[in-house]
Write a protein that holds these residues in place. Structure first.
Motif, PDB file in Angstrom:
ATOM      1  N   LYS A 213      51.010  35.625  38.445  1.00  0.00           N
ATOM      2  CA  LYS A 213      51.466  36.970  38.805  1.00  0.00           C
ATOM      3  C   LYS A 213      50.313  37.960  38.982  1.00  0.00           C
ATOM      4  O   LYS A 213      50.554  39.128  39.293  1.00  0.00           O
ATOM      5  CB  LYS A 213      52.420  37.493  37.728  1.00  0.00           C
ATOM      6  N   LEU A 214      49.087  37.497  38.736  1.00  0.00           N
ATOM      7  CA  LEU A 214      47.955  38.389  38.924  1.00  0.00           C
ATOM      8  C   LEU A 214      47.777  38.719  40.404  1.00  0.00           C
ATOM      9  O   LEU A 214      48.099  37.905  41.283  1.00  0.00           O
ATOM     10  CB  LEU A 214      46.673  37.750  38.377  1.00  0.00           C
ATOM     11  N   ASP A 215      47.251  39.880  40.675  1.00  0.00           N
ATOM     12  CA  ASP A 215      46.997  40.322  42.046  1.00  0.00           C
ATOM     13  C   ASP A 215      45.689  39.679  42.519  1.00  0.00           C
ATOM     14  O   ASP A 215      44.616  40.273  42.451  1.00  0.00           O
ATOM     15  CB  ASP A 215      46.895  41.849  42.081  1.00  0.00           C
ATOM     16  N   TRP A 216      45.806  38.451  42.993  1.00  0.00           N
ATOM     17  CA  TRP A 216      44.596  37.674  43.294  1.00  0.00           C
ATOM     18  C   TRP A 216      43.835  38.219  44.491  1.00  0.00           C
ATOM     19  O   TRP A 216      42.631  38.024  44.597  1.00  0.00           O
ATOM     20  CB  TRP A 216      44.957  36.197  43.517  1.00  0.00           C
ATOM     21  N   LEU A 217      44.517  38.907  45.412  1.00  0.00           N
ATOM     22  CA  LEU A 217      43.810  39.519  46.534  1.00  0.00           C
ATOM     23  C   LEU A 217      42.808  40.550  46.015  1.00  0.00           C
ATOM     24  O   LEU A 217      41.659  40.602  46.465  1.00  0.00           O
ATOM     25  CB  LEU A 217      44.809  40.187  47.493  1.00  0.00           C
ATOM     26  N   THR A 218      43.239  41.352  45.034  1.00  0.00           N
ATOM     27  CA  THR A 218      42.343  42.342  44.435  1.00  0.00           C
ATOM     28  C   THR A 218      41.195  41.662  43.699  1.00  0.00           C
ATOM     29  O   THR A 218      40.039  42.073  43.812  1.00  0.00           O
ATOM     30  CB  THR A 218      43.121  43.252  43.470  1.00  0.00           C
ATOM     31  N   VAL A 219      41.504  40.609  42.925  1.00  0.00           N
ATOM     32  CA  VAL A 219      40.467  39.895  42.174  1.00  0.00           C
ATOM     33  C   VAL A 219      39.418  39.324  43.113  1.00  0.00           C
ATOM     34  O   VAL A 219      38.199  39.476  42.907  1.00  0.00           O
ATOM     35  CB  VAL A 219      41.096  38.767  41.323  1.00  0.00           C
ATOM     36  N   ILE A 220      39.858  38.660  44.169  1.00  0.00           N
ATOM     37  CA  ILE A 220      38.920  38.009  45.095  1.00  0.00           C
ATOM     38  C   ILE A 220      38.103  39.048  45.854  1.00  0.00           C
ATOM     39  O   ILE A 220      36.870  38.928  45.971  1.00  0.00           O
ATOM     40  CB  ILE A 220      39.696  37.091  46.073  1.00  0.00           C
ATOM     41  N   LEU A 221      38.773  40.083  46.364  1.00  0.00           N
ATOM     42  CA  LEU A 221      38.054  41.110  47.125  1.00  0.00           C
ATOM     43  C   LEU A 221      37.018  41.830  46.261  1.00  0.00           C
ATOM     44  O   LEU A 221      35.867  42.009  46.668  1.00  0.00           O
ATOM     45  CB  LEU A 221      39.038  42.124  47.700  1.00  0.00           C
ATOM     46  N   LEU A 222      37.432  42.240  45.054  1.00  0.00           N
ATOM     47  CA  LEU A 222      36.504  42.985  44.204  1.00  0.00           C
ATOM     48  C   LEU A 222      35.409  42.077  43.670  1.00  0.00           C
ATOM     49  O   LEU A 222      34.238  42.474  43.600  1.00  0.00           O
ATOM     50  CB  LEU A 222      37.251  43.647  43.049  1.00  0.00           C
ATOM     51  N   GLY A 223      35.755  40.853  43.292  1.00  0.00           N
ATOM     52  CA  GLY A 223      34.738  39.928  42.803  1.00  0.00           C
ATOM     53  C   GLY A 223      33.698  39.628  43.857  1.00  0.00           C
ATOM     54  O   GLY A 223      32.488  39.708  43.608  1.00  0.00           O
ATOM     55  N   ALA A 224      34.163  39.284  45.071  1.00  0.00           N
ATOM     56  CA  ALA A 224      33.230  38.986  46.159  1.00  0.00           C
ATOM     57  C   ALA A 224      32.453  40.229  46.568  1.00  0.00           C
ATOM     58  O   ALA A 224      31.231  40.181  46.780  1.00  0.00           O
ATOM     59  CB  ALA A 224      33.993  38.420  47.356  1.00  0.00           C
TER      60      ALA A 224
END
Length: 505
Positions: A213-224
């Motif tokens: 349920k985590l917002d993985w789009l946010t995680v990937i965008l911010l991490g990258a």
């Protein structure tokens, strides 16, 4: 306080001793992050040699930690909703210890970068978690005992880190540095387990977090985006814009990814970082002063050790002792501020005073950048800079969040620590870029002043090597002196802005 009086209304069962230990545990948890970053900076050359990394390859181990810390601050509040901030702290300490152990086992730069990312994912959110816990656990008038312990752990531990690092490198090897970090994280884990108040409500165990349920789009965008931005800022030290103008595109690409995150969060029905809560006038002003402080801290933290060792020929151990001495002076000033800070009237003037002290320290150093300068000559200026912490950081912290609710505070502090990583990397990159150009210009001028008439007889190879070394040292000292002078002027300007602005008062 009367015997038996309640110190924390939210936790009436805690005695005075337990409250102070609670605050110390909060500070020690934060110190795990600060010590990991400090030791990596101080012993970077030795660690790089241990894994046979080029400077460019080694940079990834620094930026991977910082980028993982940005992600940790992003997911902090959402994970804490399931397992509590106490549970998040324990989980993060365990991950940080595992990451440090992995670092000690590394043989290659790639392995070290991955291990440091694990360590950053664990330790990077501990500062935010500790500060949010203080906000949740105590009313404003109840926080002094917590802040006292917090400052002892959060500032005292990293103050000792340079000297401890130098001793470990001198007497053991670079792997011991990470073993010590792992032991520190595990000891703090036990301390937190014993000292933190129990959870006020039922929570999930860490293995039941609904990762899907985590917002993985946010995680990937911010991490990258954070990795590209931070690495791009650090990479500036290895290139010249004249020959490689495309190097400036990397930070811009990372910044675009981070901006895309905030566009996505603005449209999200339940955002992890709510941009609407971060637009208050007071918060924006405080965040700007935060960014300035961390930018200058990254700059100062890069230039001072470099100048001490490469420009003034201080040994690694001596430089570590100097940095610890000045760090302890700042630690002492922070403790005094814990008691006297709330009594200060006219806070804008004290913020300005802090930057004037910073300007004075930078100007003194600019005048003392000469071969043979002793510790006694440099220590007053370095100590003066460390004494600015209460005014340019702690006072700003107390004013920035005055109008925020507890929920807004969590969003605001998450974002503040994301800004901290970016601003520190920006300061380090700017310092290295300045020294790179400053040394080239100074070296060219120094070499131009050398003529055959300067030698009584034709110089041999040894004489030329010694002369080249002296020119390199002089060039670094000239570049450092010019940077300190410019920094002094910038701090005076910031002081003037602090006086006239009306958002923080």
């Amino acid at each position: 306080m009367k015997q038996g009086a309640v110190m924390l209304k939210a936790h009436p069962d805690l005695t005075s001793l337990q409250v102070h230990l609670f605050g110390l545990a909060l500070g020690c948890a934060t110190g795990v992050d600060f010590v990991a970053s400090s030791m990596m900076g101080v012993a970077g050359t030795h660690i790089r040699a241990g894994v046979f990394a080029s400077p460019e390859d080694f940079l990834w181990s620094l930026t991977s930690y910082a980028a993982a810390a940005v992600v940790a601050n992003l997911v902090l509040r959402r994970i804490a909703e399931d397992i509590s901030y106490r549970g998040y702290t324990l989980l993060s300490l365990a991950v940080a210890a595992a990451g440090a152990l992995l670092c000690a086992l590394c043989e290659t730069p790639f392995q070290l970068s991955l291990a440091r990312a694990v360590q950053g994912l664990g330790a990077g959110g501990l500062f935010s978690a500790s500060r949010i816990i203080i906000q949740l656990a105590a009313e404003r008038e109840e926080r002094r005992p917590l802040f006292l312990g917090f400052n002892i752990g959060a500032l005292g531990m990293p103050a000792l880190a340079p000297w401890v690092t130098a001793q470990l490198v001198q007497n053991t090897d670079w792997r011991t540095i990470f073993l010590l970090q792992a032991a520190l994280a595990l000891a703090t884990f036990a301390f937190v387990l014993a000292a933190y108040p129990r959870r006020m409500r039922a929570t999930l165990p860490p293995w039941k977090i609904e990762v899907g349920k985590l917002d993985w789009l946010t995680v990937i965008l911010l991490g990258a985006g954070a990795l590209i931005l931070l690495h791009g800022l650090g990479d500036l030290r290895f290139y010249e814009f004249a020959n490689s103008p495309s190097v400036a595109l990397t930070p811009l690409l990372g910044l675009a990814c981070v901006a895309a995150v905030f566009v996505h969060q603005h449209r999200h029905p339940d955002p992890w970082l709510n941009p609407r809560l971060l637009l208050g006038r007071r918060y924006i002003a405080g965040l700007s002063f935060y960014a300035l402080y961390y930018f200058l801290g990254g700059l100062w933290g890069y230039v001072v050790p470099t100048t001490l060792q490469s420009g003034l020929d201080f040994t690694f151990q001596t430089a570590g002792a100097v940095l610890t001495t000045t760090g302890l002076a700042g630690f002492g000033a922070a403790l005094l501020f814990t008691f006297g800070g709330p009594k200060l009237v006219g806070q804008r003037r004290y913020i300005a005073l802090g930057y004037l002290m910073f300007a004075g320290a930078a100007w003194l150093l600019s005048q003392r950048m000469m071969p043979g300068a002793s510790i006694a000559v440099l220590l007053p200026a370095l100590t003066l800079q460390s004494l600015t912490v209460p005014f340019v950081l702690m006072l700003v912290a107390g004013l920035t969040y005055a109008d925020l609710s507890v929920d807004s505070f969590a969003h605001a502090y998450q974002f503040k620590n994301i800004v901290r990583q970016v601003a520190t990397a920006g300061g380090t990159g700017m310092a290295s870029l300045w020294l790179q150009y400053g040394e080239v210009m100074a070296r060219t001028q120094l070499v131009g002043n050398i003529t055959p008439f300067a030698f009584a007889q034709e110089p041999d190879q040894g004489t030329l090597l010694r002369l080249s070394r002296q020119i390199d040292q002089q060039a670094l000292l000239i570049a450092s002196g010019n940077l300190f002078a410019l920094l002094a002027v910038a701090c005076v300007v910031i002081a003037l802005v602090a006086v006239v602005q009306r958002s923080l008062r």
